[in-house]
Write an enzyme that holds these catalytic residues in place. Structure first.
Site, PDB file in Angstrom:
ATOM      1  N   ASP A 205       0.831  -1.199   0.000  1.00 34.35           N
ATOM      2  CA  ASP A 205       0.000   0.000   0.000  1.00 34.35           C
ATOM      3  C   ASP A 205       0.871   1.257   0.000  1.00 34.35           C
ATOM      4  O   ASP A 205       1.898   1.317   0.686  1.00 34.35           O
ATOM      5  CB  ASP A 205      -0.897  -0.020   1.241  1.00 34.35           C
ATOM      6  CG  ASP A 205      -1.805   1.180   1.321  1.00 34.35           C
ATOM      7  OD1 ASP A 205      -2.766   1.241   0.546  1.00 34.35           O
ATOM      8  OD2 ASP A 205      -1.538   2.069   2.156  1.00 34.35           O
ATOM      9  N   GLU A 247      13.490 -15.735  -1.096  1.00 35.79           N
ATOM     10  CA  GLU A 247      13.667 -16.935  -0.275  1.00 35.79           C
ATOM     11  C   GLU A 247      12.451 -17.854  -0.369  1.00 35.79           C
ATOM     12  O   GLU A 247      12.561 -19.070  -0.155  1.00 35.79           O
ATOM     13  CB  GLU A 247      13.877 -16.554   1.191  1.00 35.79           C
ATOM     14  CG  GLU A 247      15.146 -15.780   1.489  1.00 35.79           C
ATOM     15  CD  GLU A 247      15.183 -15.339   2.958  1.00 35.79           C
ATOM     16  OE1 GLU A 247      14.565 -16.034   3.806  1.00 35.79           O
ATOM     17  OE2 GLU A 247      15.808 -14.298   3.242  1.00 35.79           O
TER      18      GLU A 247
END
Length: 526
Positions: A205, A247
């Site tokens: 956001d 990851e």
């Protein structure tokens, strides 16, 4: 440009992603507020629609002063929606339907009920995690600078001890100090928390607002760099985030409102965000020349960094497509929103159907805001039921964003159109809302829902190739990708279809001569 940096397994490059505003999607326990139980019960509906992923607007613990974008704890689901265990079940069950999950992170600010801010109010070292400053004037009675809130009014609130704190949104949303290492570490930990629970991505956001000029100077129009928008320090933050996402094979989509296309593209470099929202297309008027320019500029700004474009017609912050396209001014601008703006909903619906085929044919990812697939119009909310802070901060002149957040209609004959069973929904559904109910549209092969389902199912015919514009009459958009062509007629007169192509799908009926009428789109194949 060398080799592309993507592989066919990168699902997000061409995904159809459905935005779930949980509070208004489906009410599983009948208390008037949408919840995770409601979403879980409707997963078969979403699977039948054919979407690849769900983006959830914030579902975290929140006082709901700004629809959940005032987060008190990122590791707790708001009790109105359910529990963390339910969220984990939802993520897993959606994946069983072939649907991934994207969560919403709000890094610019937190709720004033967040433990950090509550401690800061007591005068602790936590004040360093925010922007606290003494005021100006003889007695500190003036704000520290002249910045204004995105919701109107000053961006500063004074505390009883005389200090002021910064909030680019509502006073209940204090801005975080991203120059502090604890703020960065906390957000990287939050990302890991949700990636560990199986989410496939994160929507960011207000992604261009985090970093502030440490001097907090007054704002001068045209100042470069801007004191709090699109500052260079942001890119180091997002490179750190990208390392975390990699990851887990997670992806990011940034909410980046920037007019400068070169600056916009910087967020999409290979070691930063994967995608960003395309607001220029979303706010573009229903005009062939303007739309083509927007499409061309979008593809051009993404090409140098190898990132896919995103296409969206509406979200939880803007006027619904059917209503906007039925108005005299078919663009969108927060500054022009007003009560009582007339709209021709039949015209808007015809255009929204054509726009659906246009956006779903373009190269990149497509976002569908809940209810767009039902053709919902913007609702008029009674003054005494409006909840959006944009309305109140504008002294009542802005109608706010609640009109696009009204709870969905599922079953025409059920209480509250099937949204919930016992309590009236948190926002009132307008008269006639049952006409848009899912069960009614299920029974109508020409409904908006049927069009979306068919289009999403057929969309792979466009392949993953580039877009090539075809010659067409003035006011007609025509382009080919792979073996498929999209035509959209925005001209005043019908246009002939190519005789050598097969009609796959039309947004509305052709005329008696088999021509494409105004405000209608078709998909064709060789």
């Amino acid at each position: 440009m060398g080799q592309p940096r993507h592989a066919p397994t990168e699902w997000w490059r061409s995904a159809v992603i459905y935005q779930v505003y949980v509070r208004s999607f489906a009410d599983g326990d009948g208390d008037g507020t949408g919840d995770l139980a409601g979403v879980r019960a409707r997963l078969p509906y979403l699977a039948e629609l054919g979407v690849d992923a769900l983006w959830f607007s914030p579902w975290y613990l929140s006082p709901m002063k700004d629809g959940g974008y005032d987060v008190a704890d990122y590791r707790v689901i708001d009790p109105a929606f359910g529990t963390l265990a339910e969220a984990e079940k939802l993520i897993a069950e959606a994946r069983e339907h072939g649907i991934r999950t994207i969560v919403d992170i709000v890094p610019n600010h937190v709720s004033d009920q967040h433990p950090w801010f509550r401690a800061a109010l007591l005068g602790g070292s936590e004040r360093e995690l925010f922007h606290f400053r003494p005021g100006r004037g003889a007695h500190g009675e003036l704000p520290p600078n002249d910045w204004t809130s995105q919701f109107g009014g000053p961006a500063w609130t004074r505390l009883p001890d005389g200090d002021w704190y910064l909030h680019l949104f509502a006073p209940e949303q204090p801005d975080l100090n991203w120059a502090h290492p604890a703020v960065r570490q906390e957000h990287e930990d939050i990302l890991r928390f949700w990636f560990e629970r199986g989410v496939a991505g994160v929507r960011i956001d207000s992604a261009a607002l985090l970093a502030k000029d440490p001097a907090l100077p007054d704002f001068t129009e045209g100042s470069d760099p801007h004191p709090y928008v699109d500052r260079d320090e942001l890119h180091d933050i997002y490179r750190s985030w990208r390392a975390v996402a990699d990851e887990y094979d997670g992806i990011f989509v940034g909410e980046v409102w920037l007019p400068d296309t070169e600056r916009f593209a910087r967020y999409l470099r290979p070691d930063e965000l994967h995608t960003a929202f395309n607001f220029a297309f979303m706010t573009c008027p229903w005009d062939a020349r303007r739309l083509r320019t927007s499409i061309d500029e979008t593809l051009a700004e993404h090409a140098p960094v190898g990132a896919p474009a995103t296409w969206v017609l509406c979200n939880h912050d803007v006027t619904r497509t059917v209503t906007r396209y039925g108005r005299t001014d078919t663009g969108f601008d927060f500054a022009t929103k007003a009560f009582g703006t007339p709209a021709d909903l039949a015209l808007g619906t015809r255009r929204a159907r054509a726009a659906a085929l246009l956006s779903l044919a373009l190269p990149g990812a497509v976002y569908v805001y809940q209810g767009e697939e039902l053709g919902l119009p913007e609702a008029d909310i009674p003054l005494d039921r409006i909840q959006d802070p944009m309305h109140f901060r504008s002294n009542g002149t802005d109608p706010g964003r609640d009109g696009c957040r009204v709870p969905l209609p599922w079953a025409a004959g059920a209480p509250y159109a099937g949204f919930g069973s016992r309590e009236e929904p948190w926002l009132p559904q307008p008269a006639g809302w049952t006409a848009y109910a899912v069960d009614r549209q299920d029974a109508n092969a020409d409904s908006m829902l049927a069009l979306y389902r068919t289009a999403i199912g057929l969309r792979p015919v466009f392949g993953d190739g580039p877009l090539t514009w075809e010659s067409a009459p003035e006011g007609v958009l025509a382009f080919t990708r792979s073996q498929a062509r999209c035509l959209v007629n925005l001209a005043d007169t019908p246009t002939d279809l190519p005789a050598d192509l097969q009609l796959l799908l039309a947004s509305g009926p052709l005329d008696a001569e088999g021509r494409l009428p105004k405000d209608t789109a078709v998909w064709l194949r060789a």
